[in-house]
Design a protein around this motif. Structure first.
Motif, PDB file in Angstrom:
ATOM      1  N   SER A   1     -56.327 -68.337 -82.036  1.00 44.66           N
ATOM      2  CA  SER A   1     -57.353 -68.667 -81.167  1.00 44.66           C
ATOM      3  C   SER A   1     -58.436 -67.554 -81.038  1.00 44.66           C
ATOM      4  CB  SER A   1     -57.007 -69.261 -79.700  1.00 44.66           C
ATOM      5  OG  SER A   1     -56.172 -70.157 -79.814  1.00 44.66           O
TER       6      SER A   1
ATOM      7  N   PHE B   1     -61.728 -69.774 -75.076  1.00 42.65           N
ATOM      8  CA  PHE B   1     -60.283 -69.469 -75.249  1.00 42.65           C
ATOM      9  C   PHE B   1     -59.483 -70.079 -74.077  1.00 42.65           C
ATOM     10  CE2 PHE B   1     -56.855 -66.611 -74.308  1.00 42.65           C
ATOM     11  CZ  PHE B   1     -56.057 -66.434 -75.530  1.00 42.65           C
TER      12      PHE B   1
ATOM     13  N   TYR C   1     -56.321 -72.713 -74.949  1.00 45.17           N
ATOM     14  CA  TYR C   1     -55.066 -72.321 -74.939  1.00 45.17           C
ATOM     15  C   TYR C   1     -54.335 -73.024 -73.630  1.00 45.17           C
ATOM     16  CZ  TYR C   1     -50.684 -69.412 -74.559  1.00 45.17           C
ATOM     17  OH  TYR C   1     -49.710 -69.034 -74.724  1.00 45.17           O
TER      18      TYR C   1
END
Length: 153
Positions: free
Chosen positions: A39, A102, A106
């Motif tokens: 990522s 992010f 995530y």
């Protein structure tokens, strides 16, 4: 009074820390760490990213990709309940955009994998402006040696 963030300026370096809610684990196994590393690189763009598609087309033209980066990643360390990033902002609001992408990506992966709901990260990330070479060297060493505390308390 709320903790004030420094204004994030282009071409400046920042130490970013983001913790799990109530210091809960944000990485439970090796696959989670690999997903987060993937990522870091794949979400560093202004363009929308669909992670499933990114895995299918891993080979990219480097020149094309670098020109679109939001940030330059200098160092990182993933601990079980928090992350450390050493970042140089390239584009206006690059760090904020990158951390939002992010965090959402995530957290979505983690929540789906572990059948949970809600926030994964505790509030907004913390950013410390790196102003001197001495501070840069200290933070760089700190980030790289932080993981050792898991092995050697």
């Amino acid at each position: 009074m709320p903790n004030r963030q420094p204004e994030l300026a282009n071409n400046e370096i920042y130490h970013i820390v983001s913790r799990g809610v109530s210091d809960a684990l944000i990485f439970k196994n090796e696959v989670d760490y690999y997903r987060a590393i993937f990522s870091l690189y794949e979400l560093n763009t202004n363009r929308p990213v669909v992670m499933r598609e990114q895995r299918k087309k891993r080979i990219r033209k480097i020149r094309e990709r670098v020109s679109d980066n939001l940030i330059e990643l200098l160092a990182f360390c993933f601990m079980p309940n928090h992350i450390h990033l050493l970042i140089r902002q390239i584009q206006e609001n690059g760090i904020t955009k990158f951390m939002r992408k992010f965090g959402v990506s995530y957290a979505s992966y983690f929540n789906k994998k572990y059948n949970r709901q809600g926030y994964l990260f505790q509030g907004r990330f913390r950013a410390v402006h790196i102003k001197t070479n001495e501070q840069l060297m200290t933070v760089f060493v700190y980030i790289h040696t932080n993981g050792i505390s898991l092995i050697e308390p």
